[in-house]
Scaffold this motif. Sequence first.
Motif, PDB file in Angstrom:
ATOM      1  N   GLN A 101       0.823  -1.216   0.000  1.00 36.48           N
ATOM      2  CA  GLN A 101       0.000   0.000   0.000  1.00 36.48           C
ATOM      3  C   GLN A 101       0.856   1.264   0.000  1.00 36.48           C
ATOM      4  O   GLN A 101       0.341   2.353  -0.224  1.00 36.48           O
ATOM      5  CB  GLN A 101      -0.919   0.029   1.220  1.00 36.48           C
ATOM      6  CG  GLN A 101      -1.989  -1.032   1.215  1.00 36.48           C
ATOM      7  CD  GLN A 101      -2.796  -0.990   2.493  1.00 36.48           C
ATOM      8  OE1 GLN A 101      -2.271  -1.140   3.589  1.00 36.48           O
ATOM      9  NE2 GLN A 101      -4.087  -0.763   2.342  1.00 36.48           N
ATOM     10  N   LEU A 102       2.139   1.111   0.263  1.00 41.14           N
ATOM     11  CA  LEU A 102       3.055   2.248   0.304  1.00 41.14           C
ATOM     12  C   LEU A 102       3.653   2.461  -1.080  1.00 41.14           C
ATOM     13  O   LEU A 102       4.124   1.511  -1.704  1.00 41.14           O
ATOM     14  CB  LEU A 102       4.166   1.998   1.317  1.00 41.14           C
ATOM     15  CG  LEU A 102       3.726   1.668   2.741  1.00 41.14           C
ATOM     16  CD1 LEU A 102       4.928   1.309   3.595  1.00 41.14           C
ATOM     17  CD2 LEU A 102       2.950   2.802   3.348  1.00 41.14           C
ATOM     18  N   LYS A 103       3.629   3.697  -1.547  1.00 42.79           N
ATOM     19  CA  LYS A 103       4.189   4.005  -2.867  1.00 42.79           C
ATOM     20  C   LYS A 103       5.536   4.697  -2.674  1.00 42.79           C
ATOM     21  O   LYS A 103       5.627   5.739  -2.028  1.00 42.79           O
ATOM     22  CB  LYS A 103       3.244   4.923  -3.628  1.00 42.79           C
ATOM     23  CG  LYS A 103       3.797   5.333  -4.981  1.00 42.79           C
ATOM     24  CD  LYS A 103       2.932   6.379  -5.658  1.00 42.79           C
ATOM     25  CE  LYS A 103       3.601   6.841  -6.930  1.00 42.79           C
ATOM     26  NZ  LYS A 103       3.113   8.125  -7.378  1.00 42.79           N
ATOM     27  N   LYS A 104       6.575   4.100  -3.239  1.00 44.58           N
ATOM     28  CA  LYS A 104       7.903   4.713  -3.150  1.00 44.58           C
ATOM     29  C   LYS A 104       7.948   5.911  -4.089  1.00 44.58           C
ATOM     30  O   LYS A 104       7.621   5.801  -5.267  1.00 44.58           O
ATOM     31  CB  LYS A 104       9.000   3.709  -3.506  1.00 44.58           C
ATOM     32  CG  LYS A 104      10.392   4.244  -3.255  1.00 44.58           C
ATOM     33  CD  LYS A 104      11.434   3.166  -3.459  1.00 44.58           C
ATOM     34  CE  LYS A 104      12.829   3.728  -3.252  1.00 44.58           C
ATOM     35  NZ  LYS A 104      13.860   2.718  -3.544  1.00 44.58           N
ATOM     36  N   ILE A 105       8.342   7.053  -3.538  1.00 43.11           N
ATOM     37  CA  ILE A 105       8.373   8.280  -4.335  1.00 43.11           C
ATOM     38  C   ILE A 105       9.775   8.845  -4.513  1.00 43.11           C
ATOM     39  O   ILE A 105       9.955   9.813  -5.250  1.00 43.11           O
ATOM     40  CB  ILE A 105       7.430   9.365  -3.754  1.00 43.11           C
ATOM     41  CG1 ILE A 105       7.779   9.678  -2.300  1.00 43.11           C
ATOM     42  CG2 ILE A 105       5.977   8.950  -3.917  1.00 43.11           C
ATOM     43  CD1 ILE A 105       6.993  10.849  -1.700  1.00 43.11           C
TER      44      ILE A 105
END
Length: 170
Positions: free
Chosen positions: A92-96
Amino acid sequence: MEYWDLVDEKRNSLGKTHQRDIALTPGEYHVVVEIFTINADGRILLTQRDPAKTYPLKWEITGGSITARETSAEGAARELEEETGLLAAPEQLKKIGEIKYGHYFRDSYIWRSAELIEPAAMKLQPGEVCDAQFVTFEELVKMDAAGLTVPSVLERCRLYRMDLHRLIEG
């Protein structure tokens, strides 16, 4: 006792672990994560550092070092849960972003809660976090100008502002 997997300057595994609080040697790096948590109403989560830590009582983005045998996303989800009690699966975490500093790489993630989070309902980690609040970007700018945040927090929020803006706007 906390152990980290070590990587080289190009982020290739060195095949060894390192005990926290022991100085790294030149050419050794570890991975640190931060999680920009966006509340359902579009505000950004800030946590206040414990008075016994460096930058005592300053406000920051949730984060910490990943431990040995963890992926970056797994470490980010763990840090979020440990420090705030909030649950997000690694997927659910998006690496930015990724930035190399000193002896570590900082991986930045963003996560938007589907439900409204009330800071009073969060489980803050003793010795790490002593308070939490959700702020608008404009409130963060004012807090930074007043010297209330860890020095590089606003800089990184500005760096990732487009990603943050997309989630803030919903």
